[in-house]
Design a protein around this motif. Structure first.
Motif, PDB file in Angstrom:
ATOM      1  N   LEU A  48      -1.158  -8.526   3.800  1.00  0.00           N
ATOM      2  CA  LEU A  48      -2.147  -8.766   2.747  1.00  0.00           C
ATOM      3  C   LEU A  48      -1.729  -9.927   1.850  1.00  0.00           C
ATOM      4  O   LEU A  48      -2.568 -10.531   1.160  1.00  0.00           O
ATOM      5  CB  LEU A  48      -2.319  -7.507   1.888  1.00  0.00           C
ATOM      6  N   PRO A  55       0.814  -1.232   0.000  1.00  0.00           N
ATOM      7  CA  PRO A  55       0.000   0.000   0.000  1.00  0.00           C
ATOM      8  C   PRO A  55       0.842   1.275   0.000  1.00  0.00           C
ATOM      9  O   PRO A  55       0.452   2.279  -0.606  1.00  0.00           O
ATOM     10  CB  PRO A  55      -0.823  -0.123   1.291  1.00  0.00           C
ATOM     11  N   CYS A  66      -2.292   3.139   6.963  1.00  0.00           N
ATOM     12  CA  CYS A  66      -2.775   2.207   5.941  1.00  0.00           C
ATOM     13  C   CYS A  66      -4.289   1.997   6.063  1.00  0.00           C
ATOM     14  O   CYS A  66      -4.794   1.668   7.142  1.00  0.00           O
ATOM     15  CB  CYS A  66      -2.046   0.869   6.076  1.00  0.00           C
ATOM     16  N   LYS A  67      -4.992   2.137   4.943  1.00  0.00           N
ATOM     17  CA  LYS A  67      -6.448   1.968   4.969  1.00  0.00           C
ATOM     18  C   LYS A  67      -6.854   0.502   5.006  1.00  0.00           C
ATOM     19  O   LYS A  67      -8.016   0.186   5.221  1.00  0.00           O
ATOM     20  CB  LYS A  67      -7.077   2.662   3.767  1.00  0.00           C
ATOM     21  N   TYR A  68      -5.882  -0.411   4.768  1.00  0.00           N
ATOM     22  CA  TYR A  68      -6.171  -1.846   4.815  1.00  0.00           C
ATOM     23  C   TYR A  68      -5.796  -2.463   6.157  1.00  0.00           C
ATOM     24  O   TYR A  68      -5.761  -3.671   6.294  1.00  0.00           O
ATOM     25  CB  TYR A  68      -5.410  -2.572   3.710  1.00  0.00           C
ATOM     26  N   CYS A  69      -5.520  -1.615   7.148  1.00  0.00           N
ATOM     27  CA  CYS A  69      -5.022  -2.091   8.442  1.00  0.00           C
ATOM     28  C   CYS A  69      -6.023  -3.017   9.138  1.00  0.00           C
ATOM     29  O   CYS A  69      -7.227  -2.740   9.181  1.00  0.00           O
ATOM     30  CB  CYS A  69      -4.704  -0.894   9.331  1.00  0.00           C
ATOM     31  N   THR A  70      -5.500  -4.138   9.679  1.00  0.00           N
ATOM     32  CA  THR A  70      -6.294  -5.071  10.474  1.00  0.00           C
ATOM     33  C   THR A  70      -5.668  -5.194  11.862  1.00  0.00           C
ATOM     34  O   THR A  70      -4.599  -4.644  12.119  1.00  0.00           O
ATOM     35  CB  THR A  70      -6.343  -6.453   9.812  1.00  0.00           C
TER      36      THR A  70
END
Length: 330
Positions: A328, A258, A301-305
Protein backbone atom coordinates in the motif's frame (compact mmCIF):
# COMPACT_ATOMS: atom_id res chain seq x y z
CA UNK A 1 17.71 1.77 4.86
CA UNK A 2 21.22 0.52 4.02
CA UNK A 3 22.84 3.78 5.08
CA UNK A 4 21.04 3.76 8.42
CA UNK A 5 22.27 0.23 9.13
CA UNK A 6 25.95 1.19 9.08
CA UNK A 7 27.97 0.75 12.28
CA UNK A 8 26.83 4.03 13.82
CA UNK A 9 28.22 4.36 17.38
CA UNK A 10 24.83 5.74 18.44
CA UNK A 11 23.34 2.27 17.87
CA UNK A 12 24.27 -0.49 20.26
CA UNK A 13 22.57 -3.14 18.11
CA UNK A 14 22.00 -3.44 14.37
CA UNK A 15 19.99 -6.36 13.01
CA UNK A 16 19.74 -6.76 9.24
CA UNK A 17 17.57 -9.28 7.36
CA UNK A 18 17.91 -11.81 10.19
CA UNK A 19 16.53 -15.28 9.46
CA UNK A 20 16.29 -18.46 11.52
CA UNK A 21 14.75 -21.57 9.98
CA UNK A 22 14.36 -24.83 11.90
CA UNK A 23 14.52 -28.06 9.85
CA UNK A 24 11.57 -30.45 9.66
CA UNK A 25 12.62 -34.08 9.38
CA UNK A 26 10.47 -36.97 8.22
CA UNK A 27 10.33 -40.22 6.34
CA UNK A 28 12.05 -43.51 7.05
CA UNK A 29 15.50 -41.97 6.61
CA UNK A 30 14.67 -38.95 8.79
CA UNK A 31 15.66 -36.53 6.06
CA UNK A 32 14.97 -32.81 6.03
CA UNK A 33 11.64 -32.34 4.26
CA UNK A 34 10.99 -28.70 5.04
CA UNK A 35 11.67 -25.91 7.50
CA UNK A 36 9.84 -23.76 10.03
CA UNK A 37 10.60 -20.13 9.16
CA UNK A 38 10.46 -18.83 12.72
CA UNK A 39 12.35 -15.62 11.88
CA UNK A 40 12.23 -14.72 8.21
CA UNK A 41 13.66 -11.27 7.62
CA UNK A 42 13.96 -8.92 10.60
CA UNK A 43 15.71 -5.56 10.26
CA UNK A 44 16.02 -2.84 12.91
CA UNK A 45 18.39 -0.64 14.90
CA UNK A 46 18.48 -0.09 18.66
CA UNK A 47 19.82 3.20 19.99
CA UNK A 48 22.12 3.05 22.97
CA UNK A 49 20.31 3.53 26.29
CA UNK A 50 16.81 3.09 24.84
CA UNK A 51 14.11 0.40 24.81
CA UNK A 52 12.64 -1.23 21.73
CA UNK A 53 9.32 -3.02 22.20
CA UNK A 54 8.70 -6.09 20.03
CA UNK A 55 5.03 -7.06 19.74
CA UNK A 56 2.90 -9.52 17.82
CA UNK A 57 0.63 -12.54 18.18
CA UNK A 58 1.79 -15.70 19.94
CA UNK A 59 3.97 -17.75 17.62
CA UNK A 60 5.05 -14.84 15.42
CA UNK A 61 8.76 -15.28 16.27
CA UNK A 62 9.36 -12.61 18.94
CA UNK A 63 11.14 -14.86 21.44
CA UNK A 64 13.14 -16.63 18.72
CA UNK A 65 14.31 -13.24 17.45
CA UNK A 66 15.66 -12.36 20.88
CA UNK A 67 17.37 -15.72 21.29
CA UNK A 68 18.94 -15.59 17.83
CA UNK A 69 20.29 -12.09 18.51
CA UNK A 70 22.00 -13.45 21.64
CA UNK A 71 23.23 -16.52 19.74
CA UNK A 72 21.29 -18.89 21.99
CA UNK A 73 19.60 -20.89 19.20
CA UNK A 74 22.55 -22.26 17.28
CA UNK A 75 23.60 -20.72 14.00
CA UNK A 76 21.43 -18.21 12.18
CA UNK A 77 20.12 -19.06 8.72
CA UNK A 78 20.93 -15.67 7.18
CA UNK A 79 21.39 -12.00 7.98
CA UNK A 80 23.65 -10.21 10.45
CA UNK A 81 23.66 -9.14 14.10
CA UNK A 82 26.07 -6.31 14.89
CA UNK A 83 26.54 -5.59 18.59
CA UNK A 84 28.72 -2.59 19.49
CA UNK A 85 30.30 -2.71 16.04
CA UNK A 86 31.10 -6.44 16.08
CA UNK A 87 29.39 -9.26 14.21
CA UNK A 88 28.07 -11.61 16.92
CA UNK A 89 28.17 -14.62 14.60
CA UNK A 90 31.77 -13.97 13.51
CA UNK A 91 33.18 -14.16 17.06
CA UNK A 92 35.41 -17.00 18.21
CA UNK A 93 34.40 -19.04 21.25
CA UNK A 94 36.71 -16.99 23.46
CA UNK A 95 35.45 -13.67 22.09
CA UNK A 96 31.84 -14.82 22.47
CA UNK A 97 32.49 -15.83 26.08
CA UNK A 98 33.76 -12.32 26.83
CA UNK A 99 30.79 -10.72 25.05
CA UNK A 100 28.29 -12.83 27.01
CA UNK A 101 28.76 -10.50 29.97
CA UNK A 102 27.56 -7.57 27.84
CA UNK A 103 24.45 -9.30 26.46
CA UNK A 104 21.96 -10.84 28.89
CA UNK A 105 18.37 -12.12 28.91
CA UNK A 106 15.49 -12.11 31.38
CA UNK A 107 13.32 -15.14 30.62
CA UNK A 108 9.53 -15.21 30.56
CA UNK A 109 8.96 -17.78 33.31
CA UNK A 110 10.76 -16.71 36.50
CA UNK A 111 10.33 -20.15 38.05
CA UNK A 112 11.51 -22.60 35.39
CA UNK A 113 14.49 -20.37 34.51
CA UNK A 114 15.88 -20.63 38.06
CA UNK A 115 17.64 -23.77 39.28
CA UNK A 116 15.64 -25.27 42.18
CA UNK A 117 18.83 -26.78 43.65
CA UNK A 118 20.78 -23.55 44.08
CA UNK A 119 20.26 -20.84 46.71
CA UNK A 120 19.56 -17.34 45.42
CA UNK A 121 23.03 -16.03 46.27
CA UNK A 122 24.62 -18.75 44.14
CA UNK A 123 22.16 -18.20 41.27
CA UNK A 124 23.02 -14.50 41.10
CA UNK A 125 26.76 -14.87 41.70
CA UNK A 126 27.54 -18.03 39.73
CA UNK A 127 28.35 -16.22 36.48
CA UNK A 128 30.17 -13.44 38.36
CA UNK A 129 32.56 -16.04 39.74
CA UNK A 130 32.85 -17.85 36.41
CA UNK A 131 33.88 -14.66 34.57
CA UNK A 132 36.09 -13.37 37.40
CA UNK A 133 34.32 -10.01 37.42
CA UNK A 134 35.26 -9.14 41.00
CA UNK A 135 37.96 -10.19 43.45
CA UNK A 136 37.13 -13.05 45.84
CA UNK A 137 37.31 -10.70 48.82
CA UNK A 138 34.65 -8.44 47.24
CA UNK A 139 32.38 -11.23 45.96
CA UNK A 140 29.83 -11.30 48.82
CA UNK A 141 29.57 -7.53 49.01
CA UNK A 142 29.10 -7.32 45.23
CA UNK A 143 26.25 -9.86 45.24
CA UNK A 144 24.64 -8.01 48.18
CA UNK A 145 24.80 -4.71 46.29
CA UNK A 146 23.22 -6.19 43.15
CA UNK A 147 20.44 -7.77 45.22
CA UNK A 148 19.80 -4.50 47.02
CA UNK A 149 19.60 -2.70 43.68
CA UNK A 150 16.85 -5.12 42.62
CA UNK A 151 14.86 -4.88 45.85
CA UNK A 152 16.16 -8.09 47.50
CA UNK A 153 17.54 -8.42 51.02
CA UNK A 154 20.89 -10.00 52.00
CA UNK A 155 19.16 -12.77 54.00
CA UNK A 156 17.50 -13.92 50.78
CA UNK A 157 20.86 -15.34 49.60
CA UNK A 158 20.42 -18.61 51.50
CA UNK A 159 16.84 -19.22 50.37
CA UNK A 160 15.73 -21.24 47.34
CA UNK A 161 13.51 -20.10 44.42
CA UNK A 162 10.43 -22.03 45.59
CA UNK A 163 10.38 -19.91 48.76
CA UNK A 164 9.66 -16.71 46.82
CA UNK A 165 6.62 -15.19 45.14
CA UNK A 166 6.44 -14.68 41.38
CA UNK A 167 7.45 -11.03 41.61
CA UNK A 168 10.41 -11.80 43.86
CA UNK A 169 11.55 -14.58 41.53
CA UNK A 170 11.50 -12.14 38.63
CA UNK A 171 13.65 -9.75 40.70
CA UNK A 172 16.10 -12.62 41.16
CA UNK A 173 16.17 -13.13 37.38
CA UNK A 174 16.81 -9.41 36.87
CA UNK A 175 19.58 -9.45 39.50
CA UNK A 176 21.20 -12.46 37.83
CA UNK A 177 21.28 -10.61 34.50
CA UNK A 178 22.55 -7.34 36.03
CA UNK A 179 25.28 -9.05 38.07
CA UNK A 180 27.38 -9.30 34.90
CA UNK A 181 27.07 -5.54 34.32
CA UNK A 182 25.61 -5.86 30.80
CA UNK A 183 25.00 -3.11 28.26
CA UNK A 184 22.10 -4.86 26.48
CA UNK A 185 19.30 -6.98 27.95
CA UNK A 186 16.61 -8.97 26.13
CA UNK A 187 13.47 -8.86 28.31
CA UNK A 188 11.39 -11.81 27.09
CA UNK A 189 7.87 -11.07 28.38
CA UNK A 190 9.25 -10.44 31.90
CA UNK A 191 5.88 -9.38 33.40
CA UNK A 192 3.38 -11.59 31.55
CA UNK A 193 3.18 -14.14 34.39
CA UNK A 194 2.72 -11.52 37.13
CA UNK A 195 -0.24 -9.73 38.69
CA UNK A 196 -0.93 -6.20 37.44
CA UNK A 197 0.32 -4.51 40.62
CA UNK A 198 3.53 -6.57 40.54
CA UNK A 199 3.91 -5.81 36.82
CA UNK A 200 4.04 -2.11 37.64
CA UNK A 201 6.75 -2.68 40.26
CA UNK A 202 8.92 -4.70 37.86
CA UNK A 203 8.49 -2.18 35.03
CA UNK A 204 9.43 0.68 37.36
CA UNK A 205 12.46 -1.33 38.48
CA UNK A 206 13.55 -1.88 34.86
CA UNK A 207 13.12 1.84 34.12
CA UNK A 208 15.15 2.84 37.18
CA UNK A 209 17.95 0.40 36.37
CA UNK A 210 18.04 1.65 32.80
CA UNK A 211 18.53 5.23 33.98
CA UNK A 212 21.20 4.27 36.52
CA UNK A 213 23.17 1.91 34.28
CA UNK A 214 22.37 3.31 30.81
CA UNK A 215 21.02 -0.08 29.73
CA UNK A 216 19.52 -0.88 26.34
CA UNK A 217 16.48 -3.19 26.28
CA UNK A 218 14.76 -5.32 23.68
CA UNK A 219 11.38 -5.67 25.42
CA UNK A 220 9.37 -8.58 24.01
CA UNK A 221 5.70 -8.55 24.97
CA UNK A 222 2.15 -9.14 23.79
CA UNK A 223 0.80 -6.50 26.20
CA UNK A 224 0.56 -3.34 24.11
CA UNK A 225 -0.17 -1.05 27.05
CA UNK A 226 3.06 -2.18 28.76
CA UNK A 227 5.02 -1.71 25.55
CA UNK A 228 3.59 1.78 25.08
CA UNK A 229 4.64 2.69 28.63
CA UNK A 230 8.21 1.37 28.58
CA UNK A 231 9.37 1.63 24.94
CA UNK A 232 11.11 4.32 22.92
CA UNK A 233 10.68 2.49 19.62
CA UNK A 234 8.35 -0.34 18.57
CA UNK A 235 8.57 -3.23 16.11
CA UNK A 236 5.51 -5.25 15.04
CA UNK A 237 6.06 -8.86 13.98
CA UNK A 238 3.85 -11.13 11.93
CA UNK A 239 4.76 -14.70 10.96
CA UNK A 240 8.51 -14.17 11.29
CA UNK A 241 8.62 -10.76 9.60
CA UNK A 242 8.92 -7.26 11.03
CA UNK A 243 6.01 -5.56 9.25
CA UNK A 244 6.34 -2.14 10.92
CA UNK A 245 9.04 -0.38 12.90
CA UNK A 246 9.53 3.14 14.19
CA UNK A 247 9.46 5.52 17.12
CA UNK A 248 6.76 4.71 19.68
CA UNK A 249 4.84 7.94 19.19
CA UNK A 250 4.75 7.46 15.41
CA UNK A 251 3.67 3.81 15.50
CA UNK A 252 0.97 4.25 18.15
CA UNK A 253 -0.44 7.53 16.78
CA UNK A 254 -0.21 6.60 13.12
CA UNK A 255 -0.10 2.81 12.58
CA UNK A 256 0.44 2.10 8.89
CA UNK A 257 0.34 -1.65 8.31
CA UNK A 258 -3.15 -3.26 8.27
CA UNK A 259 -1.96 -5.83 10.82
CA UNK A 260 -0.69 -3.12 13.17
CA UNK A 261 -4.03 -1.34 12.95
CA UNK A 262 -5.89 -4.55 13.81
CA UNK A 263 -3.53 -5.29 16.68
CA UNK A 264 -3.83 -1.81 18.19
CA UNK A 265 -7.63 -1.82 17.84
CA UNK A 266 -7.70 -4.57 20.47
CA UNK A 267 -6.14 -2.35 23.17
CA UNK A 268 -8.74 -1.99 25.98
CA UNK A 269 -10.01 1.52 26.66
CA UNK A 270 -10.62 2.35 30.38
CA UNK A 271 -13.95 4.01 29.62
CA UNK A 272 -17.16 1.93 29.59
CA UNK A 273 -18.86 4.53 27.40
CA UNK A 274 -16.10 4.70 24.77
CA UNK A 275 -16.90 3.12 21.43
CA UNK A 276 -14.41 0.44 20.37
CA UNK A 277 -13.56 0.39 16.67
CA UNK A 278 -12.32 -3.18 16.80
CA UNK A 279 -10.84 -4.60 13.59
CA UNK A 280 -11.46 -8.35 13.53
CA UNK A 281 -9.11 -10.34 11.32
CA UNK A 282 -10.66 -13.23 9.42
CA UNK A 283 -9.04 -16.62 9.19
CA UNK A 284 -6.19 -18.02 11.27
CA UNK A 285 -2.44 -17.46 11.22
CA UNK A 286 -0.83 -19.51 8.43
CA UNK A 287 1.78 -22.10 9.37
CA UNK A 288 5.39 -20.80 9.49
CA UNK A 289 6.34 -24.13 7.90
CA UNK A 290 4.25 -23.29 4.83
CA UNK A 291 3.77 -19.49 4.69
CA UNK A 292 1.72 -17.90 1.89
CA UNK A 293 3.48 -16.58 -1.19
CA UNK A 294 3.92 -12.84 -1.64
CA UNK A 295 2.91 -10.86 1.43
CA UNK A 296 2.37 -13.29 4.31
CA UNK A 297 -0.51 -11.20 5.63
CA UNK A 298 -2.51 -11.21 2.38
CA UNK A 299 -4.71 -14.15 3.46
CA UNK A 300 -6.16 -12.02 6.29
CA UNK A 301 -5.96 -8.52 4.77
CA UNK A 302 -9.04 -6.73 3.43
CA UNK A 303 -6.80 -4.53 1.22
CA UNK A 304 -5.29 -7.55 -0.55
CA UNK A 305 -4.54 -7.18 -4.29
CA UNK A 306 -3.15 -9.56 -6.87
CA UNK A 307 0.28 -8.02 -6.31
CA UNK A 308 0.08 -8.91 -2.61
CA UNK A 309 -0.49 -12.57 -3.49
CA UNK A 310 2.57 -12.89 -5.71
CA UNK A 311 5.16 -10.25 -4.78
CA UNK A 312 6.99 -9.94 -1.45
CA UNK A 313 6.81 -6.30 -0.26
CA UNK A 314 9.98 -4.43 0.67
CA UNK A 315 10.59 -2.25 3.69
CA UNK A 316 9.71 1.39 2.97
CA UNK A 317 10.43 4.51 5.02
CA UNK A 318 7.07 6.31 4.92
CA UNK A 319 8.15 9.06 7.29
CA UNK A 320 11.41 9.80 9.03
CA UNK A 321 12.36 6.71 11.05
CA UNK A 322 8.98 5.02 10.42
CA UNK A 323 9.25 1.88 8.28
CA UNK A 324 6.54 -0.42 6.95
CA UNK A 325 6.51 -3.58 4.82
CA UNK A 326 3.38 -3.23 2.71
CA UNK A 327 2.48 -2.73 -0.98
CA UNK A 328 0.00 0.00 0.00
CA UNK A 329 3.01 2.30 0.52
CA UNK A 330 5.08 1.31 -2.51
Amino acid sequence: MEEQLSCDPGYILTVKDLKKHFPIKGGMLNRVVGSVKAVDGVTFNLKRGTTMGLVGESGCGKTTTGRVILRLSGEKTAGSVIFEGRDVYALSDRELRDMRTKMQIIFQDPFSSLSPRLPVGEIIGEAVREHNLVAKADYDDYVDSVMDECGLQPFHKTRYPHEFSGGQRQRICIARALALNPDFVVCDEPVSALDVSIQAQIINLLNRLQEQRQLSYLFISHDLSVVEHISDSVGVMYLGNLVEYGEKKDVFKNPLHPYTKALFSAIPVPDPNAKMNRIVLEGSIPSPANPPSGCKFHTRCKYCTERCRTEVPEQKEVESGHFVVCHLFS
